[in-house]
Design a protein around this motif. Structure first.
Motif, PDB file in Angstrom:
ATOM      1  N   GLU A  32      12.942   9.890 -64.617  1.00 31.21           N
ATOM      2  CA  GLU A  32      12.924   8.563 -65.237  1.00 31.21           C
ATOM      3  C   GLU A  32      11.888   8.503 -66.355  1.00 31.21           C
ATOM      4  N   LEU A  33      10.712   9.052 -66.084  1.00 31.36           N
ATOM      5  CA  LEU A  33       9.654   9.057 -67.093  1.00 31.36           C
ATOM      6  C   LEU A  33      10.060   9.893 -68.306  1.00 31.36           C
ATOM      7  N   ALA A  34      10.716  11.035 -68.039  1.00 28.73           N
ATOM      8  CA  ALA A  34      11.142  11.897 -69.134  1.00 28.73           C
ATOM      9  C   ALA A  34      12.204  11.214 -69.991  1.00 28.73           C
ATOM     10  N   GLU A  35      13.092  10.463 -69.333  1.00 28.53           N
ATOM     11  CA  GLU A  35      14.151   9.777 -70.078  1.00 28.53           C
ATOM     12  C   GLU A  35      13.569   8.726 -71.010  1.00 28.53           C
ATOM     13  N   ARG A  36      12.535   8.036 -70.550  1.00 28.42           N
ATOM     14  CA  ARG A  36      11.894   7.032 -71.392  1.00 28.42           C
ATOM     15  C   ARG A  36      11.308   7.658 -72.653  1.00 28.42           C
ATOM     16  N   ARG A  37      10.804   8.884 -72.500  1.00 25.61           N
ATOM     17  CA  ARG A  37      10.195   9.573 -73.641  1.00 25.61           C
ATOM     18  C   ARG A  37      11.197  10.458 -74.387  1.00 25.61           C
ATOM     19  N   ARG A  38      12.464  10.381 -73.958  1.00 28.57           N
ATOM     20  CA  ARG A  38      13.546  11.120 -74.622  1.00 28.57           C
ATOM     21  C   ARG A  38      13.326  12.631 -74.602  1.00 28.57           C
ATOM     22  N   VAL A  39      12.918  13.115 -73.434  1.00 29.68           N
ATOM     23  CA  VAL A  39      12.793  14.562 -73.247  1.00 29.68           C
ATOM     24  C   VAL A  39      13.594  14.960 -72.014  1.00 29.68           C
TER      25      VAL A  39
END
Length: 261
Positions: A205-212
């Motif tokens: 979820e955190l990675a998706e927010r940062r687009r990685v």
């Protein structure tokens, strides 16, 4: 190229067959947890002796699962370090002798490179460059992976790795060996513990927010295993790397010394 991979760096005996054309063909693993439980930690001499007992039967089982014979192998990969020197020598001696008898090339694999490349065994494999988080019993590192074999250490723990801290804390609390998993379960029962924060599916979820993109190997490839050694070894053998006809183990081995491929 069909490669037999051997992992004997500590207290788990792992054997796998990796095919560069078809992927992972089979893998087997034996854990020595019960052997060392009475001592509260790994006893190096006992670990080495148990690798000697288990390695040949596991290799036979692994080849049978893959529907292959020794004559089908194009190369042998084994963990050369870092790890317990006696345990490493068992795998290195077996791997080098087998390669010599079959007249196929052999390669000594860096144990941490095996862990580093384990996500590449999965369907959603990341492509370099990417940042890898290594959290094992003896290492906690952030690594800049610019290419296969081209690594730069971004940061690491100053003293004990996360796995060692878990095990030592568990031992002080009198928890069964190995203590890390028991301590982790207790931690999830804490009054202020958000269990979601410990889950992969959460980091995604955190990675998706940062687009990685974030990639995890399956759980069986997060612990020591032969599949990661077979895979890493196959990449280097396919690139033309070869080991001389000698049995070598490197209990201390800086991953920065590896050659890019």
């Amino acid at each position: 190229m069909i490669v037999l991979g051997i992992e004997t760096s500590c207290d788990e005996t792992g054997v796998a067959v990796y095919d560069t054309a078809r992927g992972l063909r089979s893998h087997t693993l034996y854990s020595q947890i019960r052997l060392h439980a009475d001592y509260g930690g790994v006893v190096p001499e006992l670990a080495s002796r148990d690798h000697v007992r288990k390695l040949v039967p596991l290799a036979r089982e692994c080849l049978a699962q893959a529907g292959l014979g020794l004559s089908d192998l194009d190369g042998v990969a084994y963990t050369a370090g870092p790890g317990l020197v006696g345990a490493l020598l068992v795998g290195a001696a077996f791997g080098r002798a087998l390669a010599f008898a079959l007249e196929v090339p052999a390669i000594g694999v860096h144990h941490m490179e095996g862990h580093l490349l384990a996500p590449l065994l999965e369907e959603n494999a990341p492509q370099p460059p990417f940042v890898a988080l290594l959290v094992s019993g003896g290492h906690s590192q952030l690594v800049d992976v610019r290419g296969i074999g081209d690594y730069a250490l971004l940061g690491e723990t100053l003293d004990d790795a996360a796995g060692e801290a878990f095990d030592k804390t568990a031992k002080l609390m009198g928890l069964p060996y190995p203590g890390g998993p028991h301590l982790a379960k207790l931690a999830q029962q804490g009054l202020d513990m958000d269990v979601r924060a410990t889950q992969p599916q959460r980091l995604a979820e955190l990675a998706e927010r940062r687009r990685v993109q974030v990639c995890f190997p399956r759980l069986e490839f997060c612990t020591d295993n032969g599949a990661m050694i077979a895979f890493a070894g196959a990449l280097r053998l396919a690139a033309g790397e070869r080991e001389p006809a000698a049995i070598r183990a490197r209990p201390r081995w800086d991953m920065a010394q590896l050659a890019p491929i």
